[in-house]
Each structure stands twice: as structure tokens, then as C-alpha cells.
Design a protein around this motif. Structure first.
Motif, PDB file in Angstrom:
ATOM      1  N   MET A   1      -4.644   2.517  -3.687  1.00  0.00           N
ATOM      2  CA  MET A   1      -4.182   2.698  -4.734  1.00  0.00           C
ATOM      3  C   MET A   1      -5.291   2.669  -5.710  1.00  0.00           C
ATOM      4  O   MET A   1      -6.063   1.678  -5.777  1.00  0.00           O
ATOM      5  CB  MET A   1      -3.224   1.718  -5.308  1.00  0.00           C
TER       6      MET A   1
ATOM      7  N   LYS B   1      -0.799  -1.400  -1.624  1.00  0.00           N
ATOM      8  CA  LYS B   1      -1.541  -1.106  -2.786  1.00  0.00           C
ATOM      9  C   LYS B   1      -1.978  -2.312  -3.455  1.00  0.00           C
ATOM     10  O   LYS B   1      -3.163  -2.266  -4.061  1.00  0.00           O
ATOM     11  CB  LYS B   1      -0.292  -0.591  -3.595  1.00  0.00           C
TER      12      LYS B   1
ATOM     13  N   GLU C   1      -5.308  -3.003  -1.939  1.00  0.00           N
ATOM     14  CA  GLU C   1      -6.329  -2.089  -2.520  1.00  0.00           C
ATOM     15  C   GLU C   1      -6.733  -2.304  -3.830  1.00  0.00           C
ATOM     16  O   GLU C   1      -7.912  -2.235  -4.179  1.00  0.00           O
ATOM     17  CB  GLU C   1      -5.938  -0.626  -2.588  1.00  0.00           C
ATOM     18  N   SER C   2      -5.935  -2.625  -4.896  1.00  0.00           N
ATOM     19  CA  SER C   2      -6.268  -3.194  -6.151  1.00  0.00           C
ATOM     20  C   SER C   2      -7.052  -4.202  -6.234  1.00  0.00           C
ATOM     21  O   SER C   2      -8.279  -4.155  -6.956  1.00  0.00           O
ATOM     22  CB  SER C   2      -5.060  -3.434  -7.012  1.00  0.00           C
TER      23      SER C   2
ATOM     24  N   ASN D   1      -0.866   1.432   2.442  1.00  0.00           N
ATOM     25  CA  ASN D   1      -0.573   1.520   1.069  1.00  0.00           C
ATOM     26  C   ASN D   1       0.707   2.491   0.879  1.00  0.00           C
ATOM     27  O   ASN D   1       0.975   2.924  -0.303  1.00  0.00           O
ATOM     28  CB  ASN D   1      -1.639   2.261   0.575  1.00  0.00           C
TER      29      ASN D   1
ATOM     30  N   VAL E   1       1.892  -1.075  -8.929  1.00  0.00           N
ATOM     31  CA  VAL E   1       2.625  -1.597  -7.660  1.00  0.00           C
ATOM     32  C   VAL E   1       4.120  -1.503  -7.816  1.00  0.00           C
ATOM     33  O   VAL E   1       5.060  -2.061  -8.271  1.00  0.00           O
ATOM     34  CB  VAL E   1       2.155  -3.210  -7.628  1.00  0.00           C
TER      35      VAL E   1
END
Length: 480
Positions: A1, A185, A188-189, A179, A152
Motif C-alpha cells: 500500500m 497494508k 507496508e505503511s 496486502n 487501510v
């Protein structure tokens, strides 16, 4: 993400201003990576669970202090998180349900991330940190309030039969990358933000809130497959504790809200096995996401100056004691995983059997980072235990829960059960809130088993212990 353009510009601006603000200050401030997993009980390898596949949490534990006896202040999301993040017990911050925002009761509270923001840190939350509803978020706690939960989405169902809106099946696993689901996600953030912090050199308090293993148990198929040869049949200690009052229990209302769960009656053995299987699969999903974050922290060279806290907001029942989910005062719901890595303090990784509370996390981080304590905190710093895990520690842990069950959403409890846990016993008193009388008592000897098996309250053999613990609870419920 990927974070959206507006968010990234906003982060860059805040990091630049924060860097200029802190430029020239002596000594590198330690960073904080604050990680919470929703509904995670200590079903983890480093806690001795032989079924759990959790190599990344176990690796973190190998350089940390693992707290074997850590307890939350109320075994449901909003009160537990509000307690940790305000440093106040449920009776002090007024949060004993899922709908109250602590600022309704204590508007001037300085939250944990807010304390770091006030000290010149950049504070950012990704995922579920405070309770995940709009009315319980707290924008003043964050340097970039807009990015808590940014991008998200809550989509967890992908099978057509489950896309009708609201609760559907209690679990679902489909093919796809990590993800595809929210926690992938969120990881990843978090990694993107760590890279931004590395570039800026600015001290950070980065909070990451994973949404699993909370119901519905949804994750990529590969995590279900990890356990395809694991035997989840036969729930140990599935009977209610002998002599326990009915008020101590509930009817699994949270679980029964899902479409594949009957409104009443027992679950089939196959459904029990599937639910436990799915819960463990979601733990492994979180474990892998945490591993990605820790690996990135290492690659960026930030590990030596970053304190990591991993905790679960409360425990969970998986059929034990004829209960599913949380929302009781029993050991399985109040006991949480708590792992702290503090490279500058911990000389040798270990574990401790000291009884500690989730409310201790706030003062511990303030102490480790050398922040000035500018608000009243009820907990106690665990720094001494990080330095000497086997030291004498005579603290106890307090928790509470309201009844009837619907009071967690209606705000109108008729009863409150207060419980205290020391090294040997759990004692619970159930108060009628209308007349302030004690209606039920529970005493459990936990020296031989972590599960409450028989209520010993009122027996002559334990009268002295009961009197001692009752006095402690009476004092606890009147703190302010």
C-alpha cells in the motif's frame, strides 16, 4: 500500500519542521515502535505454545524481555486501549464500554503518543491504535492525525456469499498476497514511514495496530495451510469452573453474530476445530507482518536506537470454560502477551514471572526515553524488570468487567466485577451498582493451573487469603 500524495506531503512537512525544532539537541533520542495486535492471547511460541507458528515474534523475544504474567485492565478493546494510552485505569478515565471516548470524562488527559509529541517526537499511528471508531479516535495525540487508518480499508471478505454487508462467516481464507487484507497494508505503511524517518533523522513514536487475530478470522490462504497438519481437536478444560456464578459468563454474543454460527447451543466439533485453526492462522499472518517491519528496521540501521513494544490488548477464549472470545474477568481474557525490546537497557534477553499490568507500558516508555512526566500516571515503570528480570516484584494486577453483556455498547451497566491477580490467586467481587452491595465472590487457586477450575470463595481454608484480597479490591475500586 502506498500513502496518498497529500499524506506524504504532510508527513514531509512535519518531519522537516520537527527536524529543525530538534536540531542541535544533544544525544540521539531513542525511537519507539509501538505494536499492538487485536485479540491476541499468548498463543505464541515464545510463551510455550507448541502449536503456534510464530518465528518472527519468537525472534523479537530472543532479544527482549518477555513478560509471562502481564494483564490488561479490561478485556475488551476500547477500555483496554484507553487505559494503556491514557495511563489511567477504567474507573479513572471513565471508559468501561465500547462507545465512550476518554475525553468525555478526562478532557485534559495527556496520552502516551501525545506525551512524545510534546517532547519533540513525530508521532504517527497506522491501523487500530485507539478503538477503531471515529468517536474514539484522538487526533490531538498525533503529529499527522489524518494518517491513522489511512488507506487501510476494512474489506476482509472476498467470497461472494460474504459480501452482503456486516458480519458474514466467522472465517474466510482466499488466495492472494498479504496486502490483499488490511494487516498487510498496515505493515507496508509502517515500512514506508520507517524509511521516511530514516531520511529525516527525526526521533519518532510510530504506533502500528494490527487488526488480527480479531474476528472475522480472515487472511491469505497460505496461513490456513500452515496448520493443515495440526490437530486442533479436543478443547482442554471446556467446562465452566465449579461453583462460579453465572454473572461471570456470557453467551458468546460476539461470535454468535456471524452467519455461520448458531444463535444458541453448542458448536459442532468441526466448527470448534475450524475456528481454532483460523485463529492460529491469523496469528501467523500477524507474525509475518511484524517480521517484515522488524527486518526493515534492521536494514535501515534503526534497531540499536529503537525501543519496541509488542502487546495484545486483551486475551481470548477458544472454547475453554465454555466461552468464546473475550469480555470476562477470567485468566484467559485478562492475560496478555507483552514483549519489550530496549537495546540500551536490556543486557541479556530473558523472561520474567513478575505480575505486571498493561497500564505500566506508558510510564515504562516515559522512563526509558527520559521524558518528563507531566501527567498523573497510575502504572509503574517496568525498567527495573528490564534490567533485572528475576528481581523481587510484589505488584498485583487489577481488571474489571461490566454486566449485563450489552452494557459494553449501551453504557448502562447494572453490575461491575472487579478482579485482582497476584502470584497465586485470582479473586473477583461482583458489585450491584445500584445499591453498592457485593452479590457474588470468586476465589481461584492458580498455583497448579492457569485456568480457574473451582470457585473456593467462602471456604474456611482460604478465608485469610480471601479477606486480604477483598480489602485490596475495595481499595482499588475507589481510586480516583
Amino acid at each position: 500500500m502506498k500513502l496518498n500524495l497529500f499524506t506524504r506531503i504532510n508527513i514531509g512537512f512535519v518531519l522537516t519542521i520537527s527536524f529543525l525544532f530538534s536540531y542541535g539537541q544533544k544525544g540521539a533520542k531513542p525511537n519507539v515502535l509501538f505494536i499492538v495486535a487485536d485479540d491476541l492471547r499468548p498463543s505464541i511460541g515464545c510463551y510455550g505454545d507448541l502449536k503456534a507458528i510464530t518465528p518472527h515474534i519468537d525472534k523479537l523475544a530472543a532479544s527482549s524481555i518477555v513478560f509471562n504474567n502481564a494483564y490488561c485492565q479490561q478485556a475488551v478493546c476500547n477500555p483496554s486501549r484507553a487505559s494503556v494510552l491514557t495511563g489511567l485505569r477504567p474507573n479513572q478515565n471513565g471508559v468501561t464500554d465500547l462507545v465512550t471516548h476518554f475525553r468525555e470524562k478526562v478532557p485534559d488527559a495527556v496520552t502516551l503518543p501525545q506525551a512524545f509529541k510534546n517532547a519533540g517526537y513525530t508521532t504517527i499511528g497506522i491501523g487500530k491504535i485507539f478503538h477503531g471508531t471515529k468517536q474514539t479516535l484522538d487526533k490531538v495525540s498525533w503529529s499527522i492525525s489524518e494518517i491513522e487508518n489511512v488507506s487501510v480499508k476494512n474489506q476482509e471478505y472476498f467470497l461472494e456469499r460474504n459480501k452482503k454487508g456486516g458480519k458474514a462467516d466467522a472465517f474466510e481464507f482466499t488466495e492472494g498476497p498479504d496486502n490483499k487484507y488490511p494487516d498487510g497494508k498496515i505493515a507496508e505503511s509502517t515500512i514506508e514511514l520507517l524509511r521516511d524517518f530514516k531520511k529525516s533523522g527525526k526521533p519518532f513514536f510510530l504506533a502500528t495496530g494490527f487488526k488480527k487475530p480479531h474476528l472475522p478470522f480472515c487472511a491469505p490462504q497460505k496461513y490456513w495451510d500452515m496448520y493443515k497438519h495440526t490437530d486442533f481437536s479436543g478443547i482442554a478444560n471446556s467446562n465452566k469452573p465449579l461453583g462460579a456464578p453465572e454473572i461471570a459468563f456470557h453467551q458468546w454474543q460476539e461470535l454468535r453474530g456471524y452467519t455461520d454460527i448458531a444463535d444458541q447451543g453448542p458448536l459442532t466439533p468441526q466448527k470448534q476445530r475450524d475456528l481454532i485453526h483460523a485463529y492460529y492462522a491469523c496469528i501467523s499472518y500477524v507474525d509475518v507482518q511484524l517480521g517484515k517491519i522488524i527486518d526493515e528496521l534492521d536494514k535501515l540501521g534503526l534497531s540499536d536506537n529503537t525501543i519496541i513494544v509488542l502487546w495484545g490488548d486483551h486475551g481470548y477464549h477458544l472454547g475453554e470454560q465454555d466461552l468464546w472470545c473475550k469480555s470476562t474477568n477470567f485468566e484467559l481474557d485478562t492475560r496478555i502477551p507483552l514483549i519489550i525490546s530496549a537495546p540500551s537497557v536490556i543486557k541479556k534477553a530473558s523472561n520474567t514471572n513478575a505480575v505486571v499490568e498493561a497500564i505500566d507500558i506508558y510510564p515504562t516508555l516515559i522512563d526509558l526515553c527520559g521524558l518528563t512526566k507531566n501527567t498523573a500516571l497510575t502504572g509503574k515503570s517496568l525498567k527495573p524488570l528490564l534490567q533485572q528480570p528475576q528481581m523481587k516484584w510484589d505488584q498485583v494486577a487489577y481488571s474489571q468487567f461490566c454486566r449485563p453483556y450489552k452494557a459494553i455498547t449501551s453504557k448502562y451497566p447494572t453490575h461491575m466485577g472487579y478482579t485482582v491477580r497476584d502470584q497465586n490467586y485470582r479473586y473477583t467481587l461482583w458489585y450491584n451498582l445500584h445499591n453498592d452491595s457485593i452479590e457474588h465472590r470468586e476465589l481461584y487457586d492458580l498455583r497448579k493451573s492457569r485456568l480457574e477450575n473451582e470457585n473456593l470463595a467462602g471456604t474456611k481454608k482460604y478465608q485469610q487469603e480471601e479477606n486480604r484480597l477483598a480489602a485490596m479490591l475495595e481499595a482499588y475500586r475507589h481510586i480516583n
